[in-house]
Design a protein around this motif. Structure first.
Motif, PDB file in Angstrom:
ATOM      1  N   GLU A 275       0.807  -1.223   0.000  1.00  0.00           N
ATOM      2  CA  GLU A 275       0.000   0.000   0.000  1.00  0.00           C
ATOM      3  C   GLU A 275       0.835   1.266   0.000  1.00  0.00           C
ATOM      4  O   GLU A 275       0.458   2.275  -0.572  1.00  0.00           O
ATOM      5  CB  GLU A 275      -0.938   0.012   1.226  1.00  0.00           C
ATOM      6  CG  GLU A 275      -1.999  -1.051   1.224  1.00  0.00           C
ATOM      7  CD  GLU A 275      -1.500  -2.402   1.740  1.00  0.00           C
ATOM      8  OE1 GLU A 275      -0.335  -2.518   2.202  1.00  0.00           O
ATOM      9  OE2 GLU A 275      -2.284  -3.362   1.668  1.00  0.00           O
ATOM     10  N   THR A 276       1.999   1.233   0.645  1.00  0.00           N
ATOM     11  CA  THR A 276       2.849   2.423   0.758  1.00  0.00           C
ATOM     12  C   THR A 276       3.911   2.491  -0.333  1.00  0.00           C
ATOM     13  O   THR A 276       4.713   3.410  -0.344  1.00  0.00           O
ATOM     14  CB  THR A 276       3.536   2.450   2.137  1.00  0.00           C
ATOM     15  OG1 THR A 276       4.398   1.313   2.228  1.00  0.00           O
ATOM     16  CG2 THR A 276       2.521   2.448   3.255  1.00  0.00           C
ATOM     17  N   GLY A 277       3.954   1.506  -1.203  1.00  0.00           N
ATOM     18  CA  GLY A 277       4.967   1.473  -2.252  1.00  0.00           C
ATOM     19  C   GLY A 277       6.203   0.702  -1.861  1.00  0.00           C
ATOM     20  O   GLY A 277       7.127   0.556  -2.672  1.00  0.00           O
ATOM     21  N   ALA A 278       6.254   0.218  -0.626  1.00  0.00           N
ATOM     22  CA  ALA A 278       7.401  -0.572  -0.173  1.00  0.00           C
ATOM     23  C   ALA A 278       7.328  -1.966  -0.796  1.00  0.00           C
ATOM     24  O   ALA A 278       6.249  -2.524  -0.989  1.00  0.00           O
ATOM     25  CB  ALA A 278       7.389  -0.679   1.345  1.00  0.00           C
ATOM     26  N   LEU A 279       8.499  -2.512  -1.111  1.00  0.00           N
ATOM     27  CA  LEU A 279       8.541  -3.833  -1.715  1.00  0.00           C
ATOM     28  C   LEU A 279       8.448  -4.917  -0.649  1.00  0.00           C
ATOM     29  O   LEU A 279       9.142  -4.867   0.358  1.00  0.00           O
ATOM     30  CB  LEU A 279       9.819  -4.004  -2.536  1.00  0.00           C
ATOM     31  CG  LEU A 279       9.945  -3.094  -3.756  1.00  0.00           C
ATOM     32  CD1 LEU A 279      11.256  -3.351  -4.481  1.00  0.00           C
ATOM     33  CD2 LEU A 279       8.783  -3.296  -4.708  1.00  0.00           C
ATOM     34  N   ARG A 280       7.574  -5.878  -0.887  1.00  0.00           N
ATOM     35  CA  ARG A 280       7.392  -7.025  -0.004  1.00  0.00           C
ATOM     36  C   ARG A 280       7.699  -8.280  -0.796  1.00  0.00           C
ATOM     37  O   ARG A 280       7.453  -8.336  -2.004  1.00  0.00           O
ATOM     38  CB  ARG A 280       5.946  -7.115   0.507  1.00  0.00           C
ATOM     39  CG  ARG A 280       5.466  -5.900   1.210  1.00  0.00           C
ATOM     40  CD  ARG A 280       6.056  -5.841   2.580  1.00  0.00           C
ATOM     41  NE  ARG A 280       5.543  -4.649   3.277  1.00  0.00           N
ATOM     42  CZ  ARG A 280       6.133  -4.118   4.291  1.00  0.00           C
ATOM     43  NH1 ARG A 280       7.234  -4.636   4.758  1.00  0.00           N
ATOM     44  NH2 ARG A 280       5.630  -3.059   4.854  1.00  0.00           N
ATOM     45  N   THR A 281       8.207  -9.317  -0.142  1.00  0.00           N
ATOM     46  CA  THR A 281       8.571 -10.561  -0.816  1.00  0.00           C
ATOM     47  C   THR A 281       7.844 -11.731  -0.168  1.00  0.00           C
ATOM     48  O   THR A 281       7.814 -11.851   1.058  1.00  0.00           O
ATOM     49  CB  THR A 281      10.098 -10.794  -0.753  1.00  0.00           C
ATOM     50  OG1 THR A 281      10.750  -9.690  -1.380  1.00  0.00           O
ATOM     51  CG2 THR A 281      10.474 -12.068  -1.475  1.00  0.00           C
ATOM     52  N   SER A 282       7.280 -12.581  -1.011  1.00  0.00           N
ATOM     53  CA  SER A 282       6.672 -13.841  -0.570  1.00  0.00           C
ATOM     54  C   SER A 282       7.447 -14.961  -1.235  1.00  0.00           C
ATOM     55  O   SER A 282       7.599 -14.966  -2.455  1.00  0.00           O
ATOM     56  CB  SER A 282       5.201 -13.915  -0.984  1.00  0.00           C
ATOM     57  OG  SER A 282       4.463 -12.920  -0.343  1.00  0.00           O
ATOM     58  N   GLU A 283       7.937 -15.901  -0.433  1.00  0.00           N
ATOM     59  CA  GLU A 283       8.736 -16.998  -0.972  1.00  0.00           C
ATOM     60  C   GLU A 283       7.972 -18.305  -0.903  1.00  0.00           C
ATOM     61  O   GLU A 283       7.090 -18.477  -0.060  1.00  0.00           O
ATOM     62  CB  GLU A 283      10.051 -17.109  -0.201  1.00  0.00           C
ATOM     63  CG  GLU A 283      10.935 -15.888  -0.375  1.00  0.00           C
ATOM     64  CD  GLU A 283      12.237 -15.998   0.396  1.00  0.00           C
ATOM     65  OE1 GLU A 283      12.372 -16.895   1.251  1.00  0.00           O
ATOM     66  OE2 GLU A 283      13.125 -15.171   0.143  1.00  0.00           O
ATOM     67  N   ASN A 284       8.343 -19.224  -1.792  1.00  0.00           N
ATOM     68  CA  ASN A 284       7.747 -20.563  -1.859  1.00  0.00           C
ATOM     69  C   ASN A 284       6.227 -20.511  -1.972  1.00  0.00           C
ATOM     70  O   ASN A 284       5.517 -21.225  -1.282  1.00  0.00           O
ATOM     71  CB  ASN A 284       8.152 -21.414  -0.649  1.00  0.00           C
ATOM     72  CG  ASN A 284       9.633 -21.664  -0.614  1.00  0.00           C
ATOM     73  OD1 ASN A 284      10.266 -21.843  -1.649  1.00  0.00           O
ATOM     74  ND2 ASN A 284      10.199 -21.666   0.575  1.00  0.00           N
ATOM     75  N   VAL A 285       5.715 -19.644  -2.853  1.00  0.00           N
ATOM     76  CA  VAL A 285       4.267 -19.540  -3.029  1.00  0.00           C
ATOM     77  C   VAL A 285       3.782 -20.589  -4.019  1.00  0.00           C
ATOM     78  O   VAL A 285       4.538 -21.068  -4.868  1.00  0.00           O
ATOM     79  CB  VAL A 285       3.849 -18.128  -3.510  1.00  0.00           C
ATOM     80  CG1 VAL A 285       4.250 -17.078  -2.517  1.00  0.00           C
ATOM     81  CG2 VAL A 285       4.414 -17.826  -4.875  1.00  0.00           C
ATOM     82  N   ALA A 286       2.524 -20.962  -3.910  1.00  0.00           N
ATOM     83  CA  ALA A 286       1.883 -21.875  -4.848  1.00  0.00           C
ATOM     84  C   ALA A 286       1.082 -21.047  -5.845  1.00  0.00           C
ATOM     85  O   ALA A 286       0.472 -20.039  -5.478  1.00  0.00           O
ATOM     86  CB  ALA A 286       0.966 -22.839  -4.109  1.00  0.00           C
TER      87      ALA A 286
END
Length: 190
Positions: free
Chosen positions: A128-139
């Protein structure tokens, strides 16, 4: 060359000749069928007249409004059937459905594709704020809905060998960015 090998060669030549002849006959027959189209098309004999088939479709109600009138579709070339018209029924009055409002700034990140077994997929997106988020090992498929406070829309996915695609859609459901190359990484931004 030994006498035994010479006899084996003499015994095998009829097999080779018969196999070659069979292949040539099959190839000739296939060529004939392809060129003439005899086996590819069939024409039913209905006594000269082209028959029609009538199909009646009644759409299901999606809201509390009464159902729409039946639709009749005639398809030429199919056996004739007697059309059946189903009169519309009156639906019981239902309570009005609650309207959910969608923030016009809402966006949906989507990553999909052909994920190989035991191939970890990593997704990085702007929150929402433009910050980068990472999700690992997603299906896959993966989907994230965000209402950004800044005009940054970004999603990227990477894998070791899966085929990945990504989309960014707005609040109306319109695609604003897409990459559909079926590559091991996909990036969408606007």
């Amino acid at each position: 060359m030994s006498d035994k090998k010479r006899r084996q060669r003499l015994v095998q030549w009829p097999r080779v000749a018969l196999t070659t002849a069979g292949v040539l006959v099959a190839a000739s027959a296939t060529t004939l069928v392809v060129r003439t189209g005899e086996a590819a098309t069939t024409t039913p004999d209905f006594g000269g007249a082209t028959p029609t088939r009538t199909v009646v479709a009644v759409p299901a109600p999606r809201t509390s409004t009464p159902p729409l009138a039946p639709v009749t579709v005639t398809v030429p070339g199919l056996p004739v059937e007697t059309p059946v018209l189903i009169p519309p029924t009156t639906a019981p009055t239902a309570a009005p459905m609650a309207q959910t409002t969608v923030d016009p700034r809402q966006i949906v990140y989507t990553v999909a594709g052909n994920q190989r077994p035991d191939d970890p997929v990593t997704i990085t997106y702007a929150d929402e704020t433009g910050a980068l988020r990472t999700s690992e090992n997603v299906a896959l498929p993966w989907r994230m809905t965000v209402v950004p406070t800044v005009p940054v829309n970004y999603v990227t996915a990477s894998s070791g060998g899966s085929q990945l695609n990504c989309w960014i859609t707005d609040a109306r459901g319109a695609t604003v960015a897409a990459q559909t190359d079926n590559a091991i990484s996909a990036t969408c931004n606007r």
